[in-house]
Design a protein around this motif. Sequence first.
Motif, PDB file in Angstrom:
ATOM      1  N   LYS A 139       0.829  -1.200   0.000  1.00 37.84           N
ATOM      2  CA  LYS A 139       0.000   0.000   0.000  1.00 37.84           C
ATOM      3  C   LYS A 139       0.858   1.242   0.000  1.00 37.84           C
ATOM      4  CE  LYS A 139      -3.524   0.174   2.726  1.00 37.84           C
ATOM      5  NZ  LYS A 139      -4.593   0.531   1.827  1.00 37.84           N
ATOM      6  N   PRO A 146       0.411   2.282 -12.446  1.00 38.03           N
ATOM      7  CA  PRO A 146       0.636   2.555 -11.021  1.00 38.03           C
ATOM      8  C   PRO A 146       2.018   3.159 -10.788  1.00 38.03           C
ATOM      9  CG  PRO A 146       0.133   0.210 -11.402  1.00 38.03           C
ATOM     10  CD  PRO A 146       0.248   0.854 -12.737  1.00 38.03           C
ATOM     11  N   TRP A 169       1.032  -3.368 -18.028  1.00 39.51           N
ATOM     12  CA  TRP A 169       0.463  -3.034 -16.723  1.00 39.51           C
ATOM     13  C   TRP A 169       1.261  -1.926 -16.050  1.00 39.51           C
ATOM     14  CZ3 TRP A 169       1.238  -3.577 -11.334  1.00 39.51           C
ATOM     15  CH2 TRP A 169       0.062  -3.461 -10.578  1.00 39.51           C
ATOM     16  N   GLN A 170       2.590  -2.046 -16.165  1.00 40.97           N
ATOM     17  CA  GLN A 170       3.443  -1.023 -15.558  1.00 40.97           C
ATOM     18  C   GLN A 170       4.769  -0.987 -16.311  1.00 40.97           C
ATOM     19  OE1 GLN A 170       4.036  -1.666 -11.378  1.00 40.97           O
ATOM     20  NE2 GLN A 170       4.534   0.459 -10.952  1.00 40.97           N
ATOM     21  N   GLY A 173      -0.402  -6.837  -9.882  1.00 43.05           N
ATOM     22  CA  GLY A 173       0.917  -6.540  -9.325  1.00 43.05           C
ATOM     23  C   GLY A 173       1.464  -7.630  -8.403  1.00 43.05           C
TER      24      GLY A 173
END
Length: 519
Positions: free
Chosen positions: A347, A396, A439-440, A474
């Motif tokens: 997080k 992200p 995705w990243q 992820g």
Amino acid sequence: MDTILILDFGSQTTQLIGRRIREIGVYSEIAPGDAKVGPLLKKEVRGVILSGSPASVYDKDAPLADPYIYELPVPVLGICYGAQRMVQDRGGRVSSLENREYGRARIRFLEQSSLFSGLADGFTSWMSHGDSIELLPGEFRTAAVTENGLPALVVHEQKRIMGLQFHPEVSHCEGGLQILENFALKICGARRQWNMETFLNRARSELQERVGSNKVLLLISGGVDSTVTAALLLKALPADQVHLMYIDTGLMRLNESEEVAETLKDLGASHLHLIDGADRFLAALKGVADPEEKRKIIGDLFIRVQAEESAALGIEGLDRAFLAQGTLYTDMIESGKGVGSRAKVIKSHHNVGTPLVERKRAEGLVIEPLSSLYKDEVRNLGAMLGLSAEVIGRHPFPGPGLAVRILGAVTREKCDILRRADAIYIGELKKRGLYNKIWQAFCVLLPSRSVGVSGDVRRYGYVLALRAVASTDGMTADVFPFAGKELLEISSAITNRVEEIGRVVYDISSKPPATIEWE
Ligand code: XMP
């Protein structure tokens, strides 16, 4: 609203079951597998799904289910472990397979079943199990088998309880969505009442009622979740009540702070507090090479700056102000605040329990309007609220920012080099239509320099690593398979334009064993 309740026994695909049910238009919620079902069975619950699990039902610590699930007035579907759990609980037997079934497998029908309605005999399912049903309790029948003759669908004689050995929720399962649709809509009779429009109307009135004429403070990270939260607040409440604070740590991407400010202004924000913290963060990081130490320094300083700056805002009634957060449904589950078992918590320090958040939470002043939504739903909501595809589709970005992408000590010069290189890399991906397939993607600046030539002169340039991964959450990731030519062109684009970089390499490690970030 009609709901399908999912009991989670720890499978990696439990979240996927929840998302698929919502894709069908039916609201879904996840609860721990061993939860007492009675209190969860609100009148809107139309059916229950038992998830898979990494455990075997015969393990000593195997997760158990409340026996009441076999008495429920609504249909129950067990998936993999969920099916085996039912069989074992009802007096049957589950045993370990000598050859586990993994991957695609054809399903042969032994009888018609409403769960497979619309599917052809011989359809391809997706298996992932090392255990199988060996002995079926008398009250169940096998309605379909795999090519190996193992039970694939077992049905209780009253047809309200059924178990699948395969995973209809994964995208490789042909007709998987049809199976879940048959269960939710036909067997459970749930109505499609879930869509982003319904959500938005409800969220607006709930926010108006809860906040009243008080103020709301939202910390913006520039990511999708906090930006959509801002858009929602500004849609629901008068702009005058909404205070948005953005802290530039100096570790952001090229032009990021300007773009964030632009987006928020376009949304009608009138109290936008942009804090330039670059000097403080870079000074605190001076000479620090250890990644965990860097994270801690950034996290602690972030908390201090957040507290000082929000106190300095001088907003009248700040004591009574609500603190909004862009927490998602998956965050709730992962942090154990919501329900369900969890994998690993990753997080951002934007929503972890900082003292300000904890104090506000204790006072009942934290609002998390996205906490029932999945990421893809947040993106849809963002689009409805007028955010651009660019903002919504952003990859992200970690809370500690470029500090964990500069290996070793962080300097302003290195941040600038990395920012320029990263912007070229991302620009190339967008130009080639690859950005949304990844995705990243990002660049990592290595601490070593290597020799090169430029204009007949030997030159020591930085080594830059490119990273691009395909992933859904992820937790695991595959290397993005660029064409060789694409990599060569991207490498040239970077070395031609960022003269401090002498060499570019591509990271070909998947997760596991590597992680997505390098630090
Ligand atoms: P890893 O490197 O653990 O990354 O495979 C998984 C995802 O988490 C992000 N990440 C972070 N996000 N603070 C964050 O807010 C962090 O310290 C952090 N470390 C990794 C990473 O970018 C990827 O999306």
